[in-house]
Every structure is written in C-alpha cells, then in structure tokens.
Design an enzyme around this catalytic site. Structure first.
Site, PDB file in Angstrom:
ATOM      1  N   HIS A 206       1.328   4.105   7.465  1.00  0.00           N
ATOM      2  CA  HIS A 206       0.979   4.782   6.204  1.00  0.00           C
ATOM      3  C   HIS A 206       1.361   6.261   6.295  1.00  0.00           C
ATOM      4  O   HIS A 206       0.728   7.020   7.030  1.00  0.00           O
ATOM      5  CB  HIS A 206      -0.510   4.618   5.902  1.00  0.00           C
ATOM      6  CG  HIS A 206      -0.898   3.198   5.647  1.00  0.00           C
ATOM      7  ND1 HIS A 206      -1.386   2.372   6.637  1.00  0.00           N
ATOM      8  CD2 HIS A 206      -0.846   2.455   4.514  1.00  0.00           C
ATOM      9  CE1 HIS A 206      -1.623   1.171   6.123  1.00  0.00           C
ATOM     10  NE2 HIS A 206      -1.302   1.194   4.841  1.00  0.00           N
TER      11      HIS A 206
ATOM     12  N   ASP B  77      -0.937   5.935  11.914  1.00  0.00           N
ATOM     13  CA  ASP B  77      -0.875   4.555  12.390  1.00  0.00           C
ATOM     14  C   ASP B  77       0.552   4.026  12.440  1.00  0.00           C
ATOM     15  O   ASP B  77       0.767   2.841  12.641  1.00  0.00           O
ATOM     16  CB  ASP B  77      -1.743   3.644  11.520  1.00  0.00           C
ATOM     17  CG  ASP B  77      -1.293   3.616  10.056  1.00  0.00           C
ATOM     18  OD1 ASP B  77      -0.298   4.288   9.709  1.00  0.00           O
ATOM     19  OD2 ASP B  77      -1.949   2.914   9.252  1.00  0.00           O
TER      20      ASP B  77
ATOM     21  N   SER C   7       0.803  -1.217   0.000  1.00  0.00           N
ATOM     22  CA  SER C   7       0.000   0.000   0.000  1.00  0.00           C
ATOM     23  C   SER C   7       0.837   1.269   0.000  1.00  0.00           C
ATOM     24  O   SER C   7       0.404   2.309  -0.512  1.00  0.00           O
ATOM     25  CB  SER C   7      -0.944   0.016   1.211  1.00  0.00           C
ATOM     26  OG  SER C   7      -0.210  -0.013   2.421  1.00  0.00           O
TER      27      SER C   7
END
Length: 215
Positions: free
Chosen positions: A194, A191, A15
């Site tokens: 990210h 978090d 991601s």
C-alpha cells in the site's frame, strides 16, 4: 493526450485504487474520489488541462481479486458505459497465496487470473474508446523474493492481454523499480503493497505518461 476531450474515464481495481473513495461511485467531488493515484490523476488533469473536461470515476474495492472484479463487472463497468477504462488488479490474487496459505479458496492462480482478465477485456474492449491495463506490483527490489517473482509473472500476463487487445500497458512494477534504485521500499510502502503518497504519485505519473499527458 490520448484521452479525448469530454471523455469519461473509469478506474477500477482493489485497495490501491479504492483509497477510501465514496460509495457507490467515487466522483471528483471533494475527496469522494479517494486519496490515492486516482485522485492525483484527476488533480493533475484538472490543473493542467481543465478545458479537456475529463470525468473520472473510481470503482476500486479494497481486497478485490480478478474473481471479485468479474462478479461486479456488469454493474460497475458495463452499465456505466465509460469511454475509457483503466484496470489495476492482481495484487490480492498473489498476496493471498502468501499471507493466507491455508485459505486456498481465496487463491487465484495464474491460469484463472489470465483467463478471467482475458474474458473481461475481450467482452469490454469493443465498447471503449480506450483501455489501460496497469500491472500489479510488489515494492521489493529483490526479484528472487518469492512474492515478487510471482507478482512479476502476473504482471507479464497483464502485458500479454494488453497486447492481444490493443490496450495501453502500464508497467507499475518497472516504475517502482526505477525509484527503488535510490530509496528503500519502506519509503514507498510500509508493507511493500500500500503506497505512501509518493508511491501513489509514481503510479499516477506512470499512468499519465502512458496516455501521453504532457507535464
């Protein structure tokens, strides 16, 4: 700069690389290449050295582990025949062991991670002009934090694979650690995984410095 004029650069990962890139292939058209470090690398190269005409493609897939990367390696790397390849993988390999401790089928242990990355790199390196391996990271300054400690072990595995195959190693964890002496992790990632835009710029800068891009 180490990346030669007219080269194609494929950047693959999870991601952190994906960042809402277009399917099936993220190309540098509008925001189709995503909105993370890959887009920043593309923008900086385009602004500073447009004559080099370096084509960047984004093949990140959110949630991927190195096991997932192996499953799509033929179609997403070998079939596209890039001149240069950049790989950042490993965050989910570690993270799933902490946020999904009971789903052991999702876990990728260090031995499997190292062996799979070694296999992929070994099969691909002879076909490339250049290879960049970027370490996974956890935006946490406490090295004794269990997740951070495990991430460091996976990062060292990437370093060893890079050394064995003559690849450029980008220590993303070290790049974040330098900034974490001055700012709280929340300023770089809510978090601790990210990144914010600033966090993605840290990654882009680390990548570009590793390939001798002149700022």
């Amino acid at each position: 700069m180490k990346i030669e004029r007219g080269s194609s650069l494929l950047m693959i990962g999870d991601s952190i690389t994906d960042c809402a890139r277009a399917r099936p292939i993220g190309e540098a058209v509008s925001w189709d290449i995503g909105n993370g470090y890959v887009s920043l690398v593309n923008a900086l190269l385009g602004a500073a050295c447009p004559r080099e005409k370096i084509r960047i493609r984004n093949l990140g897939v959110s949630g991927n582990t190195v096991r997932d990367l192996a499953d799509r390696w033929q179609a997403d790397v070998l079939d596209l025949k890039p001149d240069w390849l950049s790989v950042m993988i490993g965050i989910n390999d570690v993270w799933r062991q902490f946020d999904a401790p009971l789903q052991t089928e999702w876990h990728v242990g260090l031995d499997e991670y190292s062996a799979t990355l070694e296999q992929l790199v070994g099969a691909t390196r002879p076909h490339l002009k250049g290879l960049v391996l970027m370490s996974p990271f956890f935006i946490e300054p406490n090295r004794d934090d269990p997740l951070r400690a495990m991430m460091d072990c996976y990062g060292q595995a990437v370093r060893r694979v890079a050394q064995r195959h003559g690849a450029i190693f980008v220590d993303c964890q070290a790049a974040f650690d330098d900034i974490l002496t001055l700012v709280h992790p929340a300023a770089l990632a809510g978090d601790r995984i990210h990144p914010t835009l600033t966090g993605h710029m840290i990654l882009a800068r680390a990548f570009l410095e590793a390939v001798d891009f002149v700022w």
